[in-house]
Structures are given as structure tokens and as C-alpha cells.
Enzyme design. Sequence first.
Site, PDB file in Angstrom:
ATOM      1  N   SER A 112     -14.111  10.731   2.536  1.00 27.66           N
ATOM      2  CA  SER A 112     -13.546   9.650   1.735  1.00 27.66           C
ATOM      3  C   SER A 112     -13.405   8.394   2.584  1.00 27.66           C
ATOM      4  CB  SER A 112     -12.226  10.094   1.105  1.00 27.66           C
ATOM      5  OG  SER A 112     -11.963   9.345  -0.071  1.00 27.66           O
ATOM      6  N   LYS A 164       5.566  -4.383 -16.148  1.00 29.68           N
ATOM      7  CA  LYS A 164       6.094  -4.768 -14.843  1.00 29.68           C
ATOM      8  C   LYS A 164       6.563  -3.573 -14.021  1.00 29.68           C
ATOM      9  CE  LYS A 164       7.226  -7.499 -11.573  1.00 29.68           C
ATOM     10  NZ  LYS A 164       6.152  -8.009 -10.714  1.00 29.68           N
TER      11      LYS A 164
END
Length: 287
Positions: A112, A164
Site C-alpha cells: 500500500s 460538519k
Amino acid sequence: MVLILVFGGLAVVVAGGLVAAVFVAALQDEGEGGLGSPALGYITIEGTISDSRETVRDIRQLSRNSAVRGLLVRVDSPGGVVTPAHEIYTELKRVRESGKPVVVSMGTVAASGGYYVSAPADMIVANPGTLTGSIGVIMELPILRGLLDKLGMRVEVVKSREHKDIGSPFRDMTPGDRALLQGVVADVYEQFVAVVSQEREIPLDSVRRFADGRILTGRQALALGLVDTLGTLEDAKLIAAEICGIKGEPRLVKPAPKLNVWLRRLMDGMSEKLLGVPQIPRLSYRW
């Protein structure tokens, strides 16, 4: 009275009965040839990639050394956070484009983000049993609401608009949240795929066929074009020396370890080990 003792880059300062240790910013040297003779800069990228600053600083320090003809980079990492991995990748690419060759030696794991930082190398050398690949992106968001309910606690949130507090551990994820976060993950994934395609000169569609998060052995990666050859660290060192025109056993120049690096490594992952959850929220190239 102030007494300063230096031991291989570690300075111990004794003043008025107080002892402090600081690492001196110096270069460690090993191998044949004297100072000033052609050398390879040697960098190690080990463990989870969570911060790029020291690694980038070390790469720059070595690349500016006039005696350093190229870099040998040992990668033994399962990956880590997206941005630090990209910053290390960018710095190694800059060294390569400056005309100094970069050779990567893959250790036990270079998966990765560990593969991402390896991608800009002129030559990638993997051991046959190296675990690499794992091309993909993951975001983990623990939910603590059930635990808080059992403790009789709750968190009140006042926010400007709907998303948010996206990723908050104090509430369940909504379908809208999931769609937005999936879009973020997909975008970063496409960036990863594009880097592999560009650096390894593999068509995008071909990269996507195996860029599904699967791990690969070094030998499998060679068959797919993700690495250039199989070999050990010593093999990679000789390959780097040959590319750089260094005859015989190459001299290695290493950045000296610094105290703050040691402390950061000691603390890295501590919250995960103590709490069982990662620092959140964050995107990771990690296996």
C-alpha cells in the site's frame, strides 16, 4: 562548567549536574573509500508511515551531498497515512528527476503506502517473499455511541450545516455521510492508481485489474510489472552502485538518527494500542 561528550552523533551535555541528550545532525558513514569518495545515500522507511518530515529532510540532506551519486532506499512498511506517503514519494521523485538514481529494496513488507513511496524509483528490487501490492485506500471511523449509551453519557453537537460533524464517533453514519466519504476514498484511490500507471508505465485499466487491495508476493509483483527484479538488500546495493558508476563495494552515507525521531517512533501508534482505535478521521494507504 559545561561538558559535551559526543558518541557517534549523540551528544551528551552535562551542565551544573544536569544531563541532557541531543542527537547531533551529522552523517554516518560506512563502507569502503574515504570521505568525499563516490557514495550511495542510504535511507530506511520502516513501520507505519505517519509523518514525512524527518524522512523528507533526510532525503534532501543526502541528495545535496556532492559525494552521493544516488539513493538506496530500504522500504519495510505496510503503508500509512496518505499525505505523508505522498510527500515522501514526491521527494524521491524530485531526486530521480535531478539526475541522481533511486533504487528501492523491499523488505518483508512494502505494501500500500509502502509501495506508493517505492513507485518513483529507477529500479525496484523485491525479495521473492516480500508482501507488496495492496493498492487501495481505507478510512476507518469507530462509532462510540453505543458505549456512551451504556455509560449514561451523550454528546451534544451544534453545527453550521448537515455534514460538519461527518465521521463523528458520537452518532451513526447516515447514507449521505457514507456517499460523501466514499467519494473522497474513490478520489484518492484514483490518484494512487494514476501514480502506479505513470511510474510503472502500465495502462490504467491493467492497474485497476489488480488494484483491489489484494496483497502480492514479490514474485507475483514482478510478473505484473510492479517491481523490476528479485533480490536482497545486498543485491539492490550492487545494482545501485552499478547504475551510479561506483566500482567495488559502495560506500553508504546515512543520516544520523535524531532524538525527536526516536521519541516519535516510540509514541507512534500509542493511542491505537491503548484505546484500540486509530487516530481519526484519516485516509490511509495501509495494509
